[in-house]
Design a protein around this motif. Structure first.
Motif, mmCIF file in Angstrom:
data_model
loop_
_atom_site.group_PDB
_atom_site.id
_atom_site.type_symbol
_atom_site.label_atom_id
_atom_site.label_comp_id
_atom_site.label_asym_id
_atom_site.label_seq_id
_atom_site.Cartn_x
_atom_site.Cartn_y
_atom_site.Cartn_z
ATOM 1 N N VAL A 64 0.873 -1.163 0.000
ATOM 2 C CA VAL A 64 0.000 0.000 0.000
ATOM 3 C C VAL A 64 0.917 1.221 0.000
ATOM 4 O O VAL A 64 1.768 1.354 0.880
ATOM 5 C CB VAL A 64 -0.938 0.017 1.230
ATOM 6 N N ILE A 65 0.742 2.070 -0.991
ATOM 7 C CA ILE A 65 1.605 3.237 -1.144
ATOM 8 C C ILE A 65 0.884 4.458 -0.567
ATOM 9 O O ILE A 65 -0.271 4.716 -0.888
ATOM 10 C CB ILE A 65 1.925 3.499 -2.632
ATOM 11 N N GLY A 66 1.570 5.193 0.297
ATOM 12 C CA GLY A 66 1.014 6.412 0.869
ATOM 13 C C GLY A 66 0.031 6.142 1.998
ATOM 14 O O GLY A 66 -0.197 5.011 2.404
ATOM 15 N N PHE A 67 -0.543 7.231 2.509
ATOM 16 C CA PHE A 67 -1.500 7.142 3.610
ATOM 17 C C PHE A 67 -2.868 6.841 3.024
ATOM 18 O O PHE A 67 -3.578 7.721 2.553
ATOM 19 C CB PHE A 67 -1.520 8.436 4.418
ATOM 20 N N ASP A 68 -3.238 5.567 3.034
ATOM 21 C CA ASP A 68 -4.468 5.087 2.412
ATOM 22 C C ASP A 68 -5.163 4.107 3.372
ATOM 23 O O ASP A 68 -5.078 2.900 3.190
ATOM 24 C CB ASP A 68 -4.168 4.434 1.075
ATOM 25 N N PRO A 69 -5.827 4.635 4.413
ATOM 26 C CA PRO A 69 -6.441 3.763 5.414
ATOM 27 C C PRO A 69 -7.408 2.732 4.835
ATOM 28 O O PRO A 69 -7.424 1.591 5.285
ATOM 29 C CB PRO A 69 -7.179 4.735 6.341
ATOM 30 N N GLU A 70 -8.186 3.111 3.818
ATOM 31 C CA GLU A 70 -9.144 2.175 3.238
ATOM 32 C C GLU A 70 -8.437 0.966 2.620
ATOM 33 O O GLU A 70 -8.883 -0.174 2.788
ATOM 34 C CB GLU A 70 -10.021 2.871 2.209
ATOM 35 N N SER A 71 -7.343 1.210 1.910
ATOM 36 C CA SER A 71 -6.600 0.103 1.299
ATOM 37 C C SER A 71 -5.931 -0.766 2.355
ATOM 38 O O SER A 71 -5.838 -1.984 2.190
ATOM 39 C CB SER A 71 -5.543 0.639 0.321
ATOM 40 N N ILE A 72 -5.483 -0.149 3.436
ATOM 41 C CA ILE A 72 -4.865 -0.929 4.515
ATOM 42 C C ILE A 72 -5.902 -1.829 5.161
ATOM 43 O O ILE A 72 -5.670 -3.024 5.353
ATOM 44 C CB ILE A 72 -4.197 0.005 5.546
ATOM 45 N N ILE A 73 -7.066 -1.280 5.479
ATOM 46 C CA ILE A 73 -8.129 -2.088 6.083
ATOM 47 C C ILE A 73 -8.551 -3.204 5.136
ATOM 48 O O ILE A 73 -8.765 -4.342 5.553
ATOM 49 C CB ILE A 73 -9.327 -1.196 6.484
ATOM 50 N N ALA A 74 -8.660 -2.899 3.844
ATOM 51 C CA ALA A 74 -9.048 -3.912 2.862
ATOM 52 C C ALA A 74 -8.008 -5.031 2.800
ATOM 53 O O ALA A 74 -8.356 -6.211 2.669
ATOM 54 C CB ALA A 74 -9.233 -3.271 1.490
ATOM 55 N N ALA A 75 -6.724 -4.679 2.899
ATOM 56 C CA ALA A 75 -5.651 -5.682 2.841
ATOM 57 C C ALA A 75 -5.648 -6.566 4.086
ATOM 58 O O ALA A 75 -5.159 -7.698 4.037
ATOM 59 C CB ALA A 75 -4.307 -5.006 2.674
ATOM 60 N N LEU A 76 -6.186 -6.056 5.182
ATOM 61 C CA LEU A 76 -6.222 -6.850 6.411
ATOM 62 C C LEU A 76 -7.370 -7.826 6.365
ATOM 63 O O LEU A 76 -7.428 -8.803 7.019
ATOM 64 C CB LEU A 76 -6.364 -5.926 7.623
#
Length: 76
Positions: A64-76
């Motif tokens: 995940v590149i940059g500050f992207d909380p939605e992508s981080i949550i999705a990856a979890l």
């Protein structure tokens, strides 16, 4: 399944601080690698993502590149 999260940062990056704060607030454990203190890790990032900037987050070999909380949550 336990997630392996590594956040690649620099000392004075405000977005790195925002990301670490976000993960801490959500009680998501992570490992921090400061590429200023560990420059060879910057080569790893560039080789794997093609991006030279930080912060970048690796979650079980996905990036995940940059500050992207939605992508981080999705990856979890």
């Amino acid at each position: 399944m336990e997630k392996n999260i590594t956040v690649y940062t620099t000392t004075h990056c405000p977005y790195c601080t925002m990301l670490k704060g976000f993960l801490s607030q959500k009680n998501i454990p992570f490992k921090e690698v400061n590429v200023e203190e560990n420059p060879e890790m910057m080569y790893k990032i560039v080789k794997q993502t093609g991006q030279m900037g930080v912060h970048q987050t690796e979650i079980n070999d996905k990036w995940v590149i940059g500050f992207d909380p939605e992508s981080i949550i999705a990856a979890l």
